[in-house]
Design an enzyme around this catalytic site. Structure first.
Site, short mmCIF file in Angstrom:
data_model
loop_
_atom_site.label_atom_id
_atom_site.label_comp_id
_atom_site.label_asym_id
_atom_site.label_seq_id
_atom_site.Cartn_x
_atom_site.Cartn_y
_atom_site.Cartn_z
N GLY A 129 0.72 10.90 -2.21
CA GLY A 129 1.63 11.44 -3.22
C GLY A 129 0.98 11.47 -4.60
N SER A 169 0.82 15.79 0.87
CA SER A 169 1.99 14.90 0.82
C SER A 169 3.24 15.64 0.38
CB SER A 169 1.70 13.77 -0.17
OG SER A 169 2.92 13.16 -0.56
N TYR A 191 8.66 13.71 3.81
CA TYR A 191 9.54 12.54 3.83
C TYR A 191 10.93 13.14 3.92
CZ TYR A 191 5.99 9.30 1.90
OH TYR A 191 4.90 8.50 1.70
N ARG A 243 6.85 -3.28 -4.19
CA ARG A 243 5.46 -3.22 -4.68
C ARG A 243 5.45 -3.76 -6.10
NH1 ARG A 243 3.82 2.89 -2.84
NH2 ARG A 243 4.54 2.74 -0.69
N LYS A 276 4.03 10.27 11.84
CA LYS A 276 3.08 9.33 11.23
C LYS A 276 3.79 8.02 10.88
CE LYS A 276 0.19 8.77 7.09
NZ LYS A 276 0.91 7.91 6.15
N HIS A 320 0.77 2.69 6.88
CA HIS A 320 0.92 3.29 5.55
C HIS A 320 -0.05 2.66 4.54
CE1 HIS A 320 3.97 6.10 3.73
NE2 HIS A 320 3.33 5.73 2.63
N ARG A 346 -13.43 2.80 5.96
CA ARG A 346 -14.33 2.98 4.81
C ARG A 346 -15.76 3.29 5.24
NH1 ARG A 346 -9.99 3.22 3.40
NH2 ARG A 346 -8.87 2.06 1.79
N ARG A 390 -7.17 6.30 0.39
CA ARG A 390 -7.58 5.98 -1.00
C ARG A 390 -8.95 6.53 -1.43
NH1 ARG A 390 -4.78 1.53 1.17
NH2 ARG A 390 -3.05 0.74 -0.09
C1 LIG Z 1 -1.77 6.57 -3.50
C2 LIG Z 1 -1.24 6.72 -2.10
C3 LIG Z 1 -0.18 7.57 -1.88
C4 LIG Z 1 0.31 7.75 -0.58
N1 LIG Z 1 1.31 8.65 -0.37
C5 LIG Z 1 1.69 8.91 0.90
C6 LIG Z 1 2.61 9.97 1.15
O1 LIG Z 1 3.05 10.64 0.25
N2 LIG Z 1 2.96 10.19 2.44
C7 LIG Z 1 2.46 9.45 3.50
O2 LIG Z 1 2.80 9.68 4.65
N3 LIG Z 1 1.57 8.46 3.27
C8 LIG Z 1 1.16 8.20 2.01
N4 LIG Z 1 0.22 7.23 1.79
C9 LIG Z 1 -0.39 6.54 2.94
C10 LIG Z 1 -1.63 7.30 3.43
O3 LIG Z 1 -1.29 8.54 3.98
C11 LIG Z 1 -2.41 6.53 4.49
O4 LIG Z 1 -1.52 6.14 5.52
C12 LIG Z 1 -3.12 5.29 3.94
O5 LIG Z 1 -3.55 5.49 2.63
C13 LIG Z 1 -4.32 4.98 4.84
O6 LIG Z 1 -4.95 3.83 4.42
P1 LIG Z 1 -6.29 3.81 3.52
O7 LIG Z 1 -5.89 4.20 2.13
O8 LIG Z 1 -6.72 2.39 3.63
O9 LIG Z 1 -7.29 4.77 4.12
C14 LIG Z 1 -0.27 7.02 0.50
C15 LIG Z 1 -1.33 6.16 0.25
C16 LIG Z 1 -1.83 6.03 -1.03
C17 LIG Z 1 -3.01 5.11 -1.25
#
Ligand SMILES: Cc1cc2nc3c(=O)[nH]c(=O)nc-3n(C[C@H](O)[C@H](O)[C@H](O)COP(=O)(O)O)c2cc1C
Length: 423
Positions: A119, A146, A168, A203, A293, A317, A351, A371
């Protein structure tokens, strides 16, 4: 010096080569940008992106990306779990024909990983959603846009038609129908429903750093922005001047709240009403590929499959929802066993190329990374994302060679050993 493969590597390819006909040997990996800036040359691994992004982004924005929920137990375990596995490589196998190409839903991607939905990317990087989508398209890997994004989904679909859309959704049939209809009209072919956000997680780190959606104007926020002049001028001011104040564009069929506002609250709808009946509704309406997901229980994987979804993403997530939720990697074999053959994808904590190979060995058909790609977009725009893609793909290529394999299909449980968690 480490070969990052961005120059003079004959095995590196551009997307058009990848799809081109007449290719004799299979491509090894996507190419990086033609020329790297000094800043990007210092990024040698995905982990190098985090400190660079910390220096570039205002504190609340960096904190939002890096953070998990509550005590970060799930986020921490997402990384730790990979260390519980080691490799059993084979030797003298002739790995000169190795290819990391991976086929999903009938399409062959240049690498077995894609960009997870994140997001408000367009607040972190100028035109962030477009930058991520274009870099992924260029590299021939999937990118998931997103639903909590600040760029109209129609614009992203036009710029990068292969992009997937993540929604969502609230447990409100008319709103579901209207958004699904909009996503279909925009031309998306793959829709993802994220299902691990029935309620907002705690959070606290966001409260500590002053992050909220919308952001509340304050002296502190102004100060946090002012001490990050590069971001302030090249991302925020540039966005305001060229495109106006960003809004949540894609939560529903109509425009949502602005990203900075004193008194407006975001309309999250009846998310806690969402249930399997709504998934049935979506399945009946959506003609394209449908992915769920946020699955962690094998039983849920089975129900999703029985309801006709085309694939699932095993995910907690990124440790940002239920703290203590098990890392998806631990659940992969059990979920694959219940999946009945539909693609099982995974994200959380990847990573390194070795992380990708471990997930594949445990049954993942494909993986997603979050990330690091957003950090890359923030510090280096599209070149940054392409560089990050190239780094990970280069590692996978090297790791496959060192494992003694030519294809990811050879990565099975026999190639892993499990260390005791304490060692
Ligand atoms: C800044 C941020 C925003 C995220 N926003 C969403 C989102 O809008 N929708 C969603 O399904 N997952 C969201 N996620 C989760 C990611 O899709 C994903 O599941 C997660 O970042 C994977 O882990 P990693 O960051 O360790 O690779 C978000 C994650 C981060 C870090």
């Amino acid at each position: 010096m480490r070969d990052t493969g961005h120059e003079g590597n004959s095995a590196a390819i551009k997307a058009e080569d990848f799809h081109g006909s007449g290719q004799q040997s299979p491509p090894r990996k996507p190419a990086g940008p033609a020329k790297l800036s000094r800043k990007l040359r210092a990024i040698l691994s995905l982990d190098d992106l985090e400190p660079a992004a910390r220096r570039h982004l205002p504190r609340p924005l960096f904190g939002y990306i890096v953070g998990g929920s509550e005590d970060n137990a799930s986020r921490t375990d997402n990384r730790a779990v990979f260390k519980e596995y080691g490799f059993v490589p084979r030797v003298l196998t002739d790995v000169s024909k190795r290819s990391q190409a991976a086929t999903l839903f009938g399409k062959t991607y240049a690498a077995p990983f894609g960009i997870a939905p994140m997001g408000i990317s367009a607040l972190m990087a100028y035109r962030g959603d477009l930058v991520l989508a274009r870099a992924a398209a260029e590299a021939s890997i999937p990118m998931i846009m997103s639903g909590s994004s600040l760029t109209r989904l129609e614009e992203v679909a036009e710029a990068a038609p292969e992009t997937w859309f993540q929604a969502y959704l609230p447990g409100e049939p008319p709103r579901i129908e209207a958004l699904v209809d909009r996503v279909a009209r925009a031309g998306f072919e793959t829709l993802l429903l994220t299902v691990d956000t029935a309620v907002l997680a705690s959070r606290e780190n966001n409260v500590r750093t002053g992050f909220s959606t919308p952001l509340r104007p304050s002296l502190r926020l102004a100060y946090d922005g002012a001490i990050r002049p590069n971001w302030l001028v090249n991302t925020f001011a540039r966005t305001l001047l060229r495109h106006g104040m960003p809004h949540f564009e894609n939560s529903y069929a109509e425009r949502g709240a602005p990203i900075v506002a004193q008194n407006i609250t975001r309309d999250l709808g009846l998310r806690d009403h969402l249930n399997w009946e709504h998934l049935k509704q979506i399945r009946a309406q959506w003609k394209g590929k449908l992915i769920v997901k946020g699955i962690l229980a094998p039983e849920d994987a089975r129900i999703a499959r029985e309801q006709g979804v085309d694939g699932i993403i095993v995910s907690n997530h990124g440790g940002r929802q239920l703290d203590g939720a098990i890392s998806g990697l631990r659940q992969l074999p059990g979920i694959v066993a219940e999946s009945g053959g539909i693609p099982v994808m995974f994200d959380g904590g990847i990573r390194r190329g070795t992380d990708v190979l471990k997930a594949v060995a445990l049954g993942a058909d494909f993986v997603f990374v979050g990330r690091p790609f957003l950090y890359a977009a923030a510090i280096g725009g599209q070149d940054g994302v392409q560089h990050a893609i190239n780094l990970l793909a280069t590692e996978i290529d090297q790791d496959m060679g060192l494992m003694g394999i030519n294809s990811l299909k050879e990565m099975g449980p026999d190639k892993l050993y499990r260390r005791s968690p304490a060692s």
